[in-house]
Write a protein that holds these residues in place. Structure first.
Motif, mmCIF file in Angstrom:
data_model
loop_
_atom_site.group_PDB
_atom_site.id
_atom_site.type_symbol
_atom_site.label_atom_id
_atom_site.label_comp_id
_atom_site.label_asym_id
_atom_site.label_seq_id
_atom_site.Cartn_x
_atom_site.Cartn_y
_atom_site.Cartn_z
ATOM 1 N N LEU A 2 0.813 -1.210 0.000
ATOM 2 C CA LEU A 2 0.000 0.000 0.000
ATOM 3 C C LEU A 2 0.850 1.265 0.000
ATOM 4 O O LEU A 2 0.389 2.316 -0.427
ATOM 5 C CB LEU A 2 -0.957 0.002 1.191
ATOM 6 N N SER A 3 2.091 1.148 0.439
ATOM 7 C CA SER A 3 2.974 2.318 0.425
ATOM 8 C C SER A 3 3.237 2.780 -1.005
ATOM 9 O O SER A 3 3.432 3.975 -1.241
ATOM 10 C CB SER A 3 4.281 2.022 1.150
ATOM 11 N N THR A 4 3.215 1.875 -1.965
ATOM 12 C CA THR A 4 3.409 2.258 -3.363
ATOM 13 C C THR A 4 2.268 3.152 -3.829
ATOM 14 O O THR A 4 2.495 4.178 -4.480
ATOM 15 C CB THR A 4 3.512 1.003 -4.260
ATOM 16 N N LEU A 5 1.037 2.794 -3.479
ATOM 17 C CA LEU A 5 -0.107 3.640 -3.826
ATOM 18 C C LEU A 5 -0.034 4.981 -3.101
ATOM 19 O O LEU A 5 -0.298 6.034 -3.689
ATOM 20 C CB LEU A 5 -1.421 2.935 -3.495
ATOM 21 N N GLU A 6 0.334 4.932 -1.841
ATOM 22 C CA GLU A 6 0.463 6.169 -1.076
ATOM 23 C C GLU A 6 1.528 7.072 -1.701
ATOM 24 O O GLU A 6 1.332 8.292 -1.811
ATOM 25 C CB GLU A 6 0.826 5.856 0.375
ATOM 26 N N ASN A 7 2.620 6.473 -2.158
ATOM 27 C CA ASN A 7 3.673 7.252 -2.813
ATOM 28 C C ASN A 7 3.167 7.916 -4.090
ATOM 29 O O ASN A 7 3.544 9.046 -4.406
ATOM 30 C CB ASN A 7 4.886 6.374 -3.125
ATOM 31 N N LEU A 8 2.308 7.225 -4.835
ATOM 32 C CA LEU A 8 1.741 7.818 -6.049
ATOM 33 C C LEU A 8 0.840 9.007 -5.721
ATOM 34 O O LEU A 8 0.874 10.031 -6.401
ATOM 35 C CB LEU A 8 0.971 6.773 -6.853
ATOM 36 N N PHE A 9 0.035 8.883 -4.670
ATOM 37 C CA PHE A 9 -0.802 10.012 -4.261
ATOM 38 C C PHE A 9 0.060 11.176 -3.794
ATOM 39 O O PHE A 9 -0.222 12.335 -4.113
ATOM 40 C CB PHE A 9 -1.797 9.597 -3.169
ATOM 41 N N ASN A 10 1.118 10.872 -3.057
ATOM 42 C CA ASN A 10 2.031 11.926 -2.613
ATOM 43 C C ASN A 10 2.708 12.599 -3.797
ATOM 44 O O ASN A 10 2.858 13.828 -3.816
ATOM 45 C CB ASN A 10 3.065 11.371 -1.639
ATOM 46 N N LEU A 11 3.117 11.806 -4.787
ATOM 47 C CA LEU A 11 3.724 12.366 -5.989
ATOM 48 C C LEU A 11 2.752 13.311 -6.687
ATOM 49 O O LEU A 11 3.119 14.424 -7.076
ATOM 50 C CB LEU A 11 4.139 11.247 -6.956
#
Length: 90
Positions: A2-11
């Motif tokens: 889920l951190s990968t998805l969170e990173n995309l939202f942060n990006l």
């Protein structure tokens, strides 16, 4: 995972606040029509990949990326989406 998805939202949020010249992400965030067209295109490509049993993972990743950018471009917060999903839990 889920951190990968969170990173995309942060990006997406970072690029929205601090655009990068020539960035594809920024084009998706700033051109809502282009972003919408890309989401539709990527969903169709995923459906085709599933039907043909080819490149499903690649196409699914494209859908996630483009959908995240579309949500952010249209001020739809993932936190609100998650709350809505939580409300639907039975």
């Amino acid at each position: 995972m889920l951190s990968t998805l969170e990173n995309l939202f942060n990006l997406a949020r970072e690029r929205k606040n601090t655009p990068v010249e020539g960035s594809y992400t920024n084009k998706l965030l700033s051109d809502k029509s282009f972003s919408k067209d890309k989401v539709l295109e990527e969903i169709n490509e995923l459906i085709e990949a599933v039907e043909k049993n080819t490149n499903k993972t690649h196409e699914a990743a494209d859908v996630f990326y483009h959908l995240i950018m579309y949500l952010e471009a249209n001020e739809i917060k993932i936190e609100d989406v998650m709350l809505e999903l939580k409300k639907r839990k039975k």
